[in-house]
Design an enzyme around this catalytic site. Sequence first.
Site, PDB file in Angstrom:
ATOM      1  N   ARG A  12       0.792  -1.258  -0.066  1.00  0.00           N
ATOM      2  CA  ARG A  12      -0.096  -0.028   0.069  1.00  0.00           C
ATOM      3  C   ARG A  12       0.856   1.297   0.151  1.00  0.00           C
ATOM      4  NH1 ARG A  12      -3.755  -2.117   4.750  1.00  0.00           N
ATOM      5  NH2 ARG A  12      -1.771  -3.258   4.962  1.00  0.00           N
ATOM      6  N   THR A  88       7.285  -0.832  10.542  1.00  0.00           N
ATOM      7  CA  THR A  88       7.336  -0.905  12.220  1.00  0.00           C
ATOM      8  C   THR A  88       7.379  -2.579  12.641  1.00  0.00           C
ATOM      9  OG1 THR A  88       4.971  -1.221  11.725  1.00  0.00           O
ATOM     10  CG2 THR A  88       5.616   1.103  12.262  1.00  0.00           C
ATOM     11  N   HIS A 143      -9.561   5.394  15.679  1.00  0.00           N
ATOM     12  CA  HIS A 143      -9.254   4.913  14.704  1.00  0.00           C
ATOM     13  C   HIS A 143     -10.324   4.092  13.893  1.00  0.00           C
ATOM     14  CE1 HIS A 143      -4.979   5.873  15.540  1.00  0.00           C
ATOM     15  NE2 HIS A 143      -4.804   5.798  14.167  1.00  0.00           N
ATOM     16  N   HIS A 144     -10.505   3.833  12.753  1.00  0.00           N
ATOM     17  CA  HIS A 144     -11.487   2.926  12.091  1.00  0.00           C
ATOM     18  C   HIS A 144     -11.724   1.553  12.602  1.00  0.00           C
ATOM     19  CE1 HIS A 144      -8.354   0.818  10.015  1.00  0.00           C
ATOM     20  NE2 HIS A 144      -7.667   2.046  10.090  1.00  0.00           N
ATOM     21  N   LYS A 147      -8.742  -1.284  12.588  1.00  0.00           N
ATOM     22  CA  LYS A 147      -7.459  -1.198  13.159  1.00  0.00           C
ATOM     23  C   LYS A 147      -7.225  -2.477  14.171  1.00  0.00           C
ATOM     24  CE  LYS A 147      -3.997   1.941  14.991  1.00  0.00           C
ATOM     25  NZ  LYS A 147      -2.713   1.564  14.194  1.00  0.00           N
TER      26      LYS A 147
HETATM   27  P1  NAD Z   1       1.723  -3.731   2.754  1.00  0.00           P
HETATM   28  O1  NAD Z   1       1.538  -5.247   3.532  1.00  0.00           O
HETATM   29  O2  NAD Z   1       0.538  -3.323   1.935  1.00  0.00           O
HETATM   30  O3  NAD Z   1       3.020  -4.149   1.821  1.00  0.00           O
HETATM   31  C1  NAD Z   1       4.253  -4.430   2.350  1.00  0.00           C
HETATM   32  C2  NAD Z   1       4.940  -4.907   0.954  1.00  0.00           C
HETATM   33  O4  NAD Z   1       6.108  -5.192   1.465  1.00  0.00           O
HETATM   34  C3  NAD Z   1       4.292  -6.020   0.292  1.00  0.00           C
HETATM   35  O5  NAD Z   1       4.135  -5.794  -1.257  1.00  0.00           O
HETATM   36  C4  NAD Z   1       5.345  -7.175   0.505  1.00  0.00           C
HETATM   37  O6  NAD Z   1       5.057  -8.255  -0.269  1.00  0.00           O
HETATM   38  C5  NAD Z   1       6.653  -6.561   0.692  1.00  0.00           C
HETATM   39  N1  NAD Z   1       7.631  -7.225   1.315  1.00  0.00           N
HETATM   40  C6  NAD Z   1       7.434  -8.046   2.542  1.00  0.00           C
HETATM   41  N2  NAD Z   1       8.627  -8.631   2.907  1.00  0.00           N
HETATM   42  C7  NAD Z   1       9.449  -7.912   2.283  1.00  0.00           C
HETATM   43  C8  NAD Z   1      10.852  -8.212   2.040  1.00  0.00           C
HETATM   44  N3  NAD Z   1      11.427  -9.182   2.830  1.00  0.00           N
HETATM   45  N4  NAD Z   1      11.619  -7.681   1.130  1.00  0.00           N
HETATM   46  C9  NAD Z   1      10.986  -6.599   0.222  1.00  0.00           C
HETATM   47  N5  NAD Z   1       9.597  -6.614   0.154  1.00  0.00           N
HETATM   48  C10 NAD Z   1       8.623  -7.203   1.347  1.00  0.00           C
HETATM   49  O7  NAD Z   1       2.021  -2.807   3.793  1.00  0.00           O
HETATM   50  P2  NAD Z   1       1.987  -1.323   4.015  1.00  0.00           P
HETATM   51  O8  NAD Z   1       0.524  -0.855   4.674  1.00  0.00           O
HETATM   52  O9  NAD Z   1       2.532  -0.769   2.853  1.00  0.00           O
HETATM   53  O10 NAD Z   1       3.158  -0.840   5.215  1.00  0.00           O
HETATM   54  C11 NAD Z   1       4.288  -1.588   5.167  1.00  0.00           C
HETATM   55  C12 NAD Z   1       5.054  -1.070   6.556  1.00  0.00           C
HETATM   56  O11 NAD Z   1       4.896   0.247   6.729  1.00  0.00           O
HETATM   57  C13 NAD Z   1       4.365  -1.736   7.703  1.00  0.00           C
HETATM   58  O12 NAD Z   1       5.353  -1.966   8.625  1.00  0.00           O
HETATM   59  C14 NAD Z   1       3.540  -0.437   8.330  1.00  0.00           C
HETATM   60  O13 NAD Z   1       3.402  -0.476   9.618  1.00  0.00           O
HETATM   61  C15 NAD Z   1       4.536   0.481   7.946  1.00  0.00           C
HETATM   62  N6  NAD Z   1       4.009   1.984   7.742  1.00  0.00           N
HETATM   63  C16 NAD Z   1       4.538   3.157   8.597  1.00  0.00           C
HETATM   64  C17 NAD Z   1       4.171   4.183   8.204  1.00  0.00           C
HETATM   65  C18 NAD Z   1       4.947   5.386   8.738  1.00  0.00           C
HETATM   66  O14 NAD Z   1       4.412   6.577   8.706  1.00  0.00           O
HETATM   67  N7  NAD Z   1       6.313   4.851   9.432  1.00  0.00           N
HETATM   68  C19 NAD Z   1       2.949   4.456   7.515  1.00  0.00           C
HETATM   69  C20 NAD Z   1       2.343   3.569   6.847  1.00  0.00           C
HETATM   70  C21 NAD Z   1       2.587   2.171   7.151  1.00  0.00           C
END
Ligand code: NAD
Length: 255
Positions: A12, A88, A143-144, A147
């Site tokens: 995402r 995270t 939150h929604h 969550k």
């Molecule tokens: P998501 O599950 O939609 O996407 C994660 C992607 O990473 C997937 O396409 C998956 O196939 C890929 N992936 C998984 N393991 C991998 C690896 N070893 N190497 C390469 N790619 C890999 O998740 P998301 O909502 O995009 O969130 C991803 C991370 O970011 C989560 O840890 C989330 O908590 C964090 N996040 C942080 C913030 C922030 O502001 N810091 C905001 C949103 C999400």
Amino acid sequence: MIRVAINGILGRMGGELSAAILKDESLALVGGIDTLETFYSDKICVSIDPDEILNEADVAVDFSSPEGAAAIAEACRKRRVPLISGTTGLSEPQQSRLLELAKQVAVVQAFNFSQGINLLINLIQKAAAALQGKFDGEIVEIHHRNKKDSPSGTALLLARALLQGLGAPEEENIRFGRQGFQAERGPEIALHSLRGGSVVGEHQVHFLGSHENIVITHQALSRSIFVEGVLRAVRWIPSQKPGYYTMQEVLGLKT
Ligand code: NAD
């Protein structure tokens, strides 16, 4: 032109970030890394091999998984590429990979990239210090309905910032909700979670005094707030010395 590689590009955050980079003429998306192998595009190069993508990159951005975050930190160390890390839930050994990398190149890590939340963290630290413990701090987050975790990681960041400002940074001063009887309120900060509907994310920090209250609220209206913060970090990091940085430095709130 800053050349960016995204780890977790098919997720995402990876998707929203790619779209924003492709629209920005001062940035180039050199490709992405992901463990999903079923993606083909003539626009973006996606590989499971970080070395292939990092070859061309000035900056790597990570929104993947804890394993992915450790792997990209190691790949950046080999190629000396600065890293912006948003994933995270890192374990201690995974976090140490990032700190090791920060000895060689600049690393920005944030558990919330929103510019508003990072400003809020700064403001409440200052407010807590100025109010000298004469106001009681409490945090409410909404939150929604989908969550999964409570309280939100951001509420915890805010509680820690508040306690830091009060000069009482001990973790045992953070409490999850209130229930039962308590003879007298102590220095603790209680976090209260509400779940329901479609609220993207709201955090309220309450300073409750004897004759006046202050409430500082942040409302997230879209996930694009994270992308905007990441893009600020992307533009900031290329000119930085090796070291570990947070959004406080990126936004110029801490030097
Ligand atoms: P998501 O599950 O939609 O996407 C994660 C992607 O990473 C997937 O396409 C998956 O196939 C890929 N992936 C998984 N393991 C991998 C690896 N070893 N190497 C390469 N790619 C890999 O998740 P998301 O909502 O995009 O969130 C991803 C991370 O970011 C989560 O840890 C989330 O908590 C964090 N996040 C942080 C913030 C922030 O502001 N810091 C905001 C949103 C999400």
